[in-house]
Each structure stands twice: as C-alpha cells, then as structure tokens.
Design an enzyme around this catalytic site. Structure first.
Site, PDB file in Angstrom:
ATOM      1  N   GLU A 160       0.754  -1.214  -0.114  1.00 38.89           N
ATOM      2  CA  GLU A 160       0.050   0.008   0.134  1.00 38.89           C
ATOM      3  C   GLU A 160       0.708   1.307   0.007  1.00 38.89           C
ATOM      4  OE1 GLU A 160      -2.789  -0.407   3.508  1.00 38.89           O
ATOM      5  OE2 GLU A 160      -3.495  -2.075   2.357  1.00 38.89           O
ATOM      6  N   GLU A 206      -5.947 -11.115  -1.398  1.00 34.78           N
ATOM      7  CA  GLU A 206      -6.607 -10.735   0.068  1.00 34.78           C
ATOM      8  C   GLU A 206      -8.219 -11.009  -0.439  1.00 34.78           C
ATOM      9  OE1 GLU A 206      -5.372  -7.585   2.331  1.00 34.78           O
ATOM     10  OE2 GLU A 206      -3.505  -7.913   1.759  1.00 34.78           O
TER      11      GLU A 206
HETATM   12  C1  XIL Z   1      -6.245  -6.720   8.268  1.00 32.28           C
HETATM   13  C2  XIL Z   1      -6.588  -7.823   9.505  1.00 32.28           C
HETATM   14  O1  XIL Z   1      -7.256  -8.700   8.626  1.00 32.28           O
HETATM   15  C3  XIL Z   1      -6.866  -7.564  10.784  1.00 32.28           C
HETATM   16  O2  XIL Z   1      -6.982  -8.483  11.655  1.00 32.28           O
HETATM   17  C4  XIL Z   1      -6.290  -6.385  11.421  1.00 32.28           C
HETATM   18  O3  XIL Z   1      -6.887  -5.784  12.516  1.00 32.28           O
HETATM   19  C5  XIL Z   1      -5.938  -5.278  10.318  1.00 32.28           C
HETATM   20  O4  XIL Z   1      -5.289  -5.936   8.976  1.00 32.28           O
HETATM   21  N1  XIL Z   1      -4.896  -5.022   3.625  1.00 32.28           N
HETATM   22  C6  XIL Z   1      -3.917  -5.760   4.250  1.00 32.28           C
HETATM   23  C7  XIL Z   1      -3.947  -6.697   5.426  1.00 32.28           C
HETATM   24  O5  XIL Z   1      -2.759  -6.011   3.667  1.00 32.28           O
HETATM   25  O6  XIL Z   1      -2.813  -6.773   6.106  1.00 32.28           O
HETATM   26  C8  XIL Z   1      -5.235  -6.219   6.294  1.00 32.28           C
HETATM   27  O7  XIL Z   1      -5.376  -7.423   7.325  1.00 32.28           O
HETATM   28  C9  XIL Z   1      -6.611  -5.976   5.383  1.00 32.28           C
HETATM   29  C10 XIL Z   1      -6.107  -4.923   4.416  1.00 32.28           C
END
Ligand code: XIL
Length: 381
Positions: free
Chosen positions: A161, A266
């Site tokens: 990001e 994701e």
């Molecule tokens: C999220 C996790 O799922 C949560 O448990 C945590 O509180 C916050 O982060 N983008 C990403 C992930 O790259 O690492 C994030 O994961 C969601 C958004």
C-alpha cells in the site's frame, strides 16, 4: 511464469483421491468431491490467510479446512512489524515460526506479509525523522526476517500500500525518510538476502486506472533498472457489485503486459451496506458513528437465501475470469478461513455480521463454496 510448488505431490494426492473414490463401493457425495485447492491445482495456488489461533493450534477446525482445502497460506497478522518487532531489535518469532512450520509440514506455498507497510507498524518506527536511522531499522528488519525464513517462505509482500488513489506516493515514514526511491531500495535489499524468493508489490483498488498505472510504471522502472519484482498483489477486498468483471479482467491483462504475474492476495466479498461508497481497504478507516445502527447491519441472524445466492454467483463469475486468465495468475488467497473470524465484521464499522468467505460461522461450506468448486477449469485462454 507461474511456478507450482509440488505438482508431483498434488498429482499424487489427486490420484489417491480418484483411486479411493473408484475403489470404494459406498462413495458418499462429499468424499468423492475434490478440494478447492485440488480443483484449481493446474491453474494457480489457492489458499487462505490464517490468524494466530489457527497458527497456534487453538482453532483446529480452521486448520482442518486449510489443510484439506488449500495449498497456500498467508499470515493474517503474525508477521506484521508491530507484532514481530514491537521494539528495536526485539523480535517475537513465536507465531511466525509456527506459521512457517505449519506451511512446511503441509507442503504449502508460504507467503510472508508484509515487510514494509505504513500500517500495523511498531510505535518506535512511526515518528522517526532521521533517514540513516530509518534505513538501519528497515535493513535490520528485512535482514532478520528474510534470512530467518530463507528457503521456506516462497513469496514476500515486500511493500504494501505505498500509493495513494491518485497515483502519488503515500507520505509514509519510509517515503519521508528514505526518499522517493525507497520501494526499489527495499526490493533490492530483500533480493540480496534471499535471491530465490518471489518479490511482490501489494495494494488495494488496483481496478482504478490511475492507481494501477502508477504501480505498473513502477514495475516497468524496476524492470528497466534490473531490479527484481515477480508479481503484483491485488488485495481484492471487494463487494457484490464492485469491481466489475471487466475491471478485474483489465487488471490481469495490464499487470501481465507489464511483465509480472498477478496474485489475488486478500480476496473477500462484503455483503453489507456501503452507503458512502467507500472502496479499498485502508485499515484505519472507522465509521464509529454507525456502530450499532441496524441499517448498517441488516443480517445479524443469518444471510437471506437471495443474498447467499448472489454471493455464490459473484464468486463463480470472479473465478471464471481467474480461470480464463490463469496463465497470468500465480495465486488466489481468501482473506480468512470462515465468516466469523473475518476482519470485515469489524471494518470499517465495528461489531457487524458479515459473510464474505466460503465457510460459514460453523465452519460449514456455503453455497459459494459449491459454486467455486463447480467452475469449469477447462475454459482457459
Ligand atoms: C487486516 C487484518 O485482517 C486485521 O485482523 C487487522 O486488524 C488489520 O489488518 N490490507 C492488508 C491486510 O494488507 O494486512 C489487512 O489485514 C487488511 C487490508
């Protein structure tokens, strides 16, 4: 471009399943079914992000799903800076070691997430102003993690990001203290420590042309400079309508044209209202004014059949396009194992009941599971 880790092993498992199915006279419907990972095994890895309970053996039902359905894992939180190096040079490897051990034991494609990210960063990193100090910490972080799991972790999300929606670089502590070439610098540092590991740039909203263009410019610059980058990670925190299948297809085509593979890193599909039309996945976003508002949480006691069907159809359409372009895709990873543990129950509004994954709150496969398993894997481009 895509490498499948142990095709012989998977072929063996597949063969074994077929053998057992054929040999048995009483073959129940479920035991004759292939797993999700096996269904797509010739096309791309398929997996899930796992949380600390699963890693530490406190949620055996999730572990069973992961081990029987998937062939790749990502650590939902356990390798993030704030947990693994909470204070300078004090590393906490407990969960990370177990995570890697679980992946090795089950012959998984193991992902490291994430080395350099402005969120979930240790406090001591947040307010650094000195560039030499920032560089030294980044170097130590990369050296320590990448060397510890060298030859075990298959792909690192090196930077997560780094871009804003308009394509400019986010003003993170890394950007401010290391300068505009910091992404390339950390890719080079990572490659130096483990020349064989795959290096990924990961982000959300890559279906938006401006943001995608900026990321792909960076990829092209890396290539021109001889800096290794293997893939672009597309986070894929999506909903029932957005992005469109055409937009998803365009991401795949454009990333491939830039000379690297795509990983959907994701994937989850929110079914809850999003009246502010927010997209993306900035984890610090929080609409606390809507907490407890029943209009924002319409399905606290179960998902109505018609929405369940919409979700199944949406997943099937998405996987159809993945199959169509599977020669350009390395991996598809769900962000979580089952609905109850999904981060989308608390983001961007705390305490909602969301249904974004393929397994329900009781660990049972949902109609979306079946619809994904029914995707025809012969329709490749
Ligand atoms: C999220 C996790 O799922 C949560 O448990 C945590 O509180 C916050 O982060 N983008 C990403 C992930 O790259 O690492 C994030 O994961 C969601 C958004």
């Amino acid at each position: 471009m895509k490498k499948l880790k142990k095709p012989i092993f998977l072929t063996f498992i597949c063969g074994l399943i077929c053998f057992i199915s054929c040999a048995s006279k009483i073959v129940s419907e479920s035991s004759s079914k292939l797993s999700l990972g096996t269904h797509f095994k010739d096309l791309f890895y398929l997996g899930a992000a796992i949380n600390e309970n699963t890693i530490l053996g406190l949620d055996p039902k999730s572990a069973t799903i992961v081990n029987s359905e998937y062939n790749t894992i990502s650590p939902e939180n356990s390798l993030k800076w704030m947990f693994i190096q909470p204070s300078p040079n004090k590393f906490n490897f407990k969960a990370a070691d177990k995570y890697v051990e679980m992946g090795l034991k089950n012959n998984m494609y193991i992902v490291g997430h994430a080395l350099v990210w402005h969120n979930q960063l240790a406090d001591f990193m947040q307010n650094l102003e000195n560039s030499a100090e920032t560089r030294a910490h980044v170097e130590n972080h990369i050296n320590t993690l990448v060397s510890r799991y060298k030859g075990k972790i298959d792909a690192w999300d090196v930077v997560n990001e780094a871009f804003e929606e308009d394509g400019s670089l986010r003003a993170s502590v890394f950007y401010k203290n290391m300068g505009k070439n910091y992404i390339e610098e950390v890719f080079r540092k990572t490659e130096k420590v483990d020349p064989d590991v795959d290096l990924i740039y990961n982000d959300y909203n890559l279906y938006k042309p401006k943001k995608r263009a900026a990321v792909l410019e960076m990829v092209k610059k890396f290539k021109a400079n001889g800096t290794k980058i293997n893939g672009v990670g597309v986070q894929a925190h999506w909903d029932l309508k957005s992005p469109s299948i055409e937009e998803i297809e365009q991401i795949i085509l454009d990333v491939h044209a830039a000379g690297v593979y795509v990983s959907f890193t994701e994937l989850d599909i929110s079914v809850l209202p999003n009246p502010w039309e927010m997209v993306g996945a900035e984890v610090t976003q929080n609409f606390s004014q809507f907490e407890g508002d029943p209009k924002m949480n319409p399905y606290p006691n179960g998902l109505p059949d018609n929405i369940q069907e919409k979700l199944a159809k949406r997943y099937q359409e998405i996987f159809n396009v993945f199959v169509k372009h599977s020669d350009k895709i390395n991996r598809v990873t769900f962000w979580g194992v089952m609905d109850k543990h999904s981060w989308l129950n608390d983001w961007p509004i705390k305490g909602r009941t969301n249904y974004p994954l393929l397994f329900d709150r009781n660990y049972n496969p949902k109609p979306a599971y079946k619809s994904v398993l029914e995707v025809n894997t012969d329709q490749q481009n």
